[in-house]
Design a protein around this motif. Structure first.
Motif, mmCIF file in Angstrom:
data_model
loop_
_atom_site.group_PDB
_atom_site.id
_atom_site.type_symbol
_atom_site.label_atom_id
_atom_site.label_comp_id
_atom_site.label_asym_id
_atom_site.label_seq_id
_atom_site.Cartn_x
_atom_site.Cartn_y
_atom_site.Cartn_z
ATOM 1 N N ILE A 122 10.004 12.755 -1.574
ATOM 2 C CA ILE A 122 9.283 11.964 -2.397
ATOM 3 C C ILE A 122 8.092 12.966 -2.947
ATOM 4 O O ILE A 122 7.806 12.834 -4.290
ATOM 5 C CB ILE A 122 8.446 10.911 -1.345
ATOM 6 C CG1 ILE A 122 9.639 10.042 -0.888
ATOM 7 C CG2 ILE A 122 7.412 10.169 -2.161
ATOM 8 C CD1 ILE A 122 10.368 8.831 -2.297
ATOM 9 N N ARG A 149 -1.414 5.072 -17.485
ATOM 10 C CA ARG A 149 -0.489 5.605 -16.401
ATOM 11 C C ARG A 149 0.802 4.758 -16.254
ATOM 12 O O ARG A 149 0.547 3.581 -16.290
ATOM 13 C CB ARG A 149 -1.279 5.738 -15.447
ATOM 14 C CG ARG A 149 -2.440 6.839 -15.107
ATOM 15 C CD ARG A 149 -3.127 6.607 -14.326
ATOM 16 N NE ARG A 149 -4.105 7.657 -13.669
ATOM 17 C CZ ARG A 149 -5.021 7.951 -14.566
ATOM 18 N NH1 ARG A 149 -5.518 7.157 -15.569
ATOM 19 N NH2 ARG A 149 -5.902 9.020 -14.171
ATOM 20 N N VAL A 194 14.872 9.332 -12.358
ATOM 21 C CA VAL A 194 13.586 8.550 -12.093
ATOM 22 C C VAL A 194 12.825 9.000 -13.261
ATOM 23 O O VAL A 194 12.245 7.827 -13.971
ATOM 24 C CB VAL A 194 12.796 8.755 -10.781
ATOM 25 C CG1 VAL A 194 11.468 8.576 -10.728
ATOM 26 C CG2 VAL A 194 13.812 8.409 -9.543
ATOM 27 N N PHE A 254 5.554 4.637 3.293
ATOM 28 C CA PHE A 254 6.093 4.457 1.829
ATOM 29 C C PHE A 254 7.106 3.339 1.817
ATOM 30 O O PHE A 254 7.677 3.248 2.876
ATOM 31 C CB PHE A 254 6.249 5.588 1.134
ATOM 32 C CG PHE A 254 6.416 5.689 -0.281
ATOM 33 C CD1 PHE A 254 5.410 5.119 -0.865
ATOM 34 C CD2 PHE A 254 7.533 5.966 -0.933
ATOM 35 C CE1 PHE A 254 5.378 5.173 -2.393
ATOM 36 C CE2 PHE A 254 7.750 6.015 -2.107
ATOM 37 C CZ PHE A 254 6.716 5.607 -2.791
ATOM 38 N N SER A 296 2.170 12.652 -16.938
ATOM 39 C CA SER A 296 0.605 12.744 -17.498
ATOM 40 C C SER A 296 0.441 13.823 -18.864
ATOM 41 O O SER A 296 -0.325 13.251 -19.400
ATOM 42 C CB SER A 296 -0.137 13.371 -16.586
ATOM 43 O OG SER A 296 0.048 14.728 -16.161
ATOM 44 N N GLY A 304 -5.076 2.050 -4.884
ATOM 45 C CA GLY A 304 -4.742 3.781 -4.788
ATOM 46 C C GLY A 304 -6.327 4.133 -4.585
ATOM 47 O O GLY A 304 -7.241 3.444 -5.185
ATOM 48 N N ILE A 305 -6.401 5.321 -4.254
ATOM 49 C CA ILE A 305 -7.544 6.086 -4.102
ATOM 50 C C ILE A 305 -7.369 7.624 -4.409
ATOM 51 O O ILE A 305 -6.434 8.018 -3.819
ATOM 52 C CB ILE A 305 -8.314 6.106 -2.993
ATOM 53 C CG1 ILE A 305 -9.667 6.941 -2.976
ATOM 54 C CG2 ILE A 305 -7.869 6.639 -1.760
ATOM 55 C CD1 ILE A 305 -10.737 6.602 -2.189
ATOM 56 N N ALA A 306 -7.620 8.123 -5.540
ATOM 57 C CA ALA A 306 -7.292 9.688 -5.761
ATOM 58 C C ALA A 306 -8.647 10.321 -5.982
ATOM 59 O O ALA A 306 -9.733 10.136 -6.739
ATOM 60 C CB ALA A 306 -6.563 9.713 -7.250
HETATM 61 C C1 HEM Z 1 8.576 9.048 -5.763
HETATM 62 C C2 HEM Z 1 7.619 8.481 -5.599
HETATM 63 C C3 HEM Z 1 6.519 8.210 -6.483
HETATM 64 C C4 HEM Z 1 6.569 8.448 -7.804
HETATM 65 C C5 HEM Z 1 7.698 8.528 -8.872
HETATM 66 C C6 HEM Z 1 4.940 8.313 -8.433
HETATM 67 C C7 HEM Z 1 4.753 8.010 -9.739
HETATM 68 C C8 HEM Z 1 3.347 7.882 -10.291
HETATM 69 C C9 HEM Z 1 2.975 8.391 -11.476
HETATM 70 C C10 HEM Z 1 3.955 8.443 -12.659
HETATM 71 C C11 HEM Z 1 1.607 8.102 -11.553
HETATM 72 C C12 HEM Z 1 0.894 8.166 -12.776
HETATM 73 C C13 HEM Z 1 0.657 9.865 -13.124
HETATM 74 C C14 HEM Z 1 -0.319 9.981 -14.284
HETATM 75 O O1 HEM Z 1 0.189 9.595 -15.273
HETATM 76 O O2 HEM Z 1 -1.311 10.748 -14.089
HETATM 77 C C15 HEM Z 1 1.236 7.708 -10.279
HETATM 78 C C16 HEM Z 1 -0.138 7.792 -9.841
HETATM 79 C C17 HEM Z 1 -0.517 7.618 -8.519
HETATM 80 N N1 HEM Z 1 0.378 7.610 -7.528
HETATM 81 FE FE1 HEM Z 1 2.383 7.650 -7.321
HETATM 82 N N2 HEM Z 1 4.190 7.915 -7.179
HETATM 83 C C18 HEM Z 1 5.140 8.388 -6.211
HETATM 84 C C19 HEM Z 1 4.827 8.146 -4.722
HETATM 85 C C20 HEM Z 1 3.410 7.911 -4.457
HETATM 86 C C21 HEM Z 1 3.084 7.727 -3.123
HETATM 87 C C22 HEM Z 1 3.906 8.112 -1.796
HETATM 88 C C23 HEM Z 1 1.797 7.642 -3.199
HETATM 89 C C24 HEM Z 1 1.073 7.668 -1.795
HETATM 90 C C25 HEM Z 1 -0.376 8.257 -1.782
HETATM 91 C C26 HEM Z 1 0.935 7.585 -4.479
HETATM 92 C C27 HEM Z 1 -0.061 7.267 -4.743
HETATM 93 C C28 HEM Z 1 -0.584 7.356 -6.293
HETATM 94 C C29 HEM Z 1 -1.842 7.046 -6.626
HETATM 95 C C30 HEM Z 1 -3.047 7.013 -5.835
HETATM 96 C C31 HEM Z 1 -1.744 7.640 -7.919
HETATM 97 C C32 HEM Z 1 -2.932 7.059 -9.088
HETATM 98 C C33 HEM Z 1 -3.473 8.405 -9.312
HETATM 99 C C34 HEM Z 1 -4.991 8.209 -10.282
HETATM 100 O O3 HEM Z 1 -5.779 7.663 -9.916
HETATM 101 O O4 HEM Z 1 -4.523 8.924 -11.484
HETATM 102 N N3 HEM Z 1 2.401 7.765 -5.352
HETATM 103 N N4 HEM Z 1 2.370 7.826 -9.203
#
Ligand code: HEM
Length: 325
Positions: A303, A39, A20, A130, A315, A97-99
């Motif tokens: 996950i 991102r 992945v 999910f 990141s 999304g919310i972070a």
């Molecule tokens: C294997 C599963 C997942 C992968 C590979 C993945 C991958 C990513 C990646 C690469 C980023 C950007 C990181 C960065 O550059 O800072 C991201 C951001 C994010 N992911 Fe996931 N994700 C996964 C599952 C989930 C799940 C289950 C959630 C549920 C809450 C989620 C919520 C978010 C949110 C809210 C952001 C945005 C964060 C921000 O505002 O910077 N992700 N994800």
């Protein structure tokens, strides 16, 4: 790191995670050979707001763990986003999304990254379970999306539940301050497995404007926060039954009828103008991860185990390319 008794790590997990990561990285590099690297997921930001995370004063003793252990108000930065890997008009169906990044959090942490060491991050999305059960299916989905038409067909025909989740989770919303968000994946709270949700406290409800601008979600948030504060209640749902509320299958909804969310904190977003160059820049450059966390809130399941490696590595890549940090 000790596993939770219900966590199961397959002998191939490390390979799925590596695959992945390699695929997401090479796609980013291919799509952004020069200029700013966004991102991989959630690149389109609606706004980075300043907020307070207020722990409630009436928690039962067995919820008083980690950030919830004392009545306290944490300063927080909160980033709202669209999930899609491409920044597209907000009218397109998507997951939002919310972070949250809580500041000055003291206690034993899971990370020693210097810029995240004092933080507790919480990441939630606008759907309650999910798309995929675990990292093996997620890897298959990424492969299919990047692959030929036949590969896509092969994956989606054999994974109808992923297709169903894609259809039902992608939605249009009017205002990111007025929707519910869910962690989808479980976390530790002491010895218990829990999930999180954020529920908005709404006075008036916005509607999608008749001819919406591409960034109407940012405009709706801006309009609201210039005139009134916003509030969400942060809830914790405890696992009541390991069979119907599994840890290793993130696609299973933990039913609220079986275990309701207990309100434990309030996220207060005061009136503000967040749409400034400085704040937007900060939002682009920040990094969030479920692993920027106290040990007592450790992420659980395959996950989440994958996210530890993927978020850190992606990141690092984008911040290196963008000359940040
Ligand atoms: C294997 C599963 C997942 C992968 C590979 C993945 C991958 C990513 C990646 C690469 C980023 C950007 C990181 C960065 O550059 O800072 C991201 C951001 C994010 N992911 Fe996931 N994700 C996964 C599952 C989930 C799940 C289950 C959630 C549920 C809450 C989620 C919520 C978010 C949110 C809210 C952001 C945005 C964060 C921000 O505002 O910077 N992700 N994800």
């Amino acid at each position: 790191m000790n596993l939770h008794p219900q966590e199961v790590v397959s002998s191939f997990e490390v390979q799925y995670i590596a695959d992945v990561l390699a695929r997401l990285k090479s796609q980013l590099v291919e799509e952004h050979p020069s200029g700013t690297m966004p991102r991989d997921a959630h690149p389109k930001m609606h706004g980075l707001v300043e907020a307070e995370f207020v722990i409630h004063d009436d928690l039962p003793d067995d919820y008083k763990i980690g950030v919830f252990s004392q009545v306290k108000t944490f300063k927080a930065g909160v980033r709202f986003s669209n999930a899609n890997g491409a920044a597209q008009p907000d009218l397109k169906r998507d997951i939002r999304g919310i972070a949250l990044k809580l500041k000055q959090v003291v206690g034993e942490k899971l990370t020693d990254e210097p810029d995240c060491f004092e933080n507790q991050d919480f990441l939630l999305i606008s759907t309650d379970s999910f798309l995929c059960d675990g990292i093996q299916t997620f890897d298959g989905m990424v492969k299919a999306i990047q692959g030929s038409l036949w590969q896509k067909l092969g994956f989606f025909v054999t994974h109808p539940s992923v297709v169903w989740k894609l259809v039902t989770s992608f939605k249009v919303f009017a205002n990111p301050l007025q929707i519910r968000y869910f962690s989808c994946t479980p976390y530790l709270l002491g010895n218990h497995a829990v999930k999180y949700c954020l529920t908005p406290v709404i006075q008036t409800c916005d509607f999608v404007p008749p001819e919406p601008a591409d960034n109407f979600l940012r405009l709706a948030m801006k309009q609201q926060l210039l005139n009134a504060p916003a509030e969400f209640v942060f809830g914790i749902q405890r696992q009541a039954n390991p069979n119907t509320m599994p840890i290793e299958d993130a696609s299973v909804l933990w039913k609220e009828t079986q275990s309701p969310f207990m309100p434990v904190a309030t996220l207060r977003i005061p009136m503000q103008n967040f749409d400034t160059h400085e704040r937007n820049q900060l939002g682009e450059n920040m990094r969030f991860s479920p692993w920027h966390s106290l040990t007592v809130h450790r992420p659980l399941g395959s996950i989440n185990r994958a996210r530890r490696i993927v978020y850190h590595s992606i990141s690092e890549l984008r911040r290196r390319v963008n000359g940040v940090g």
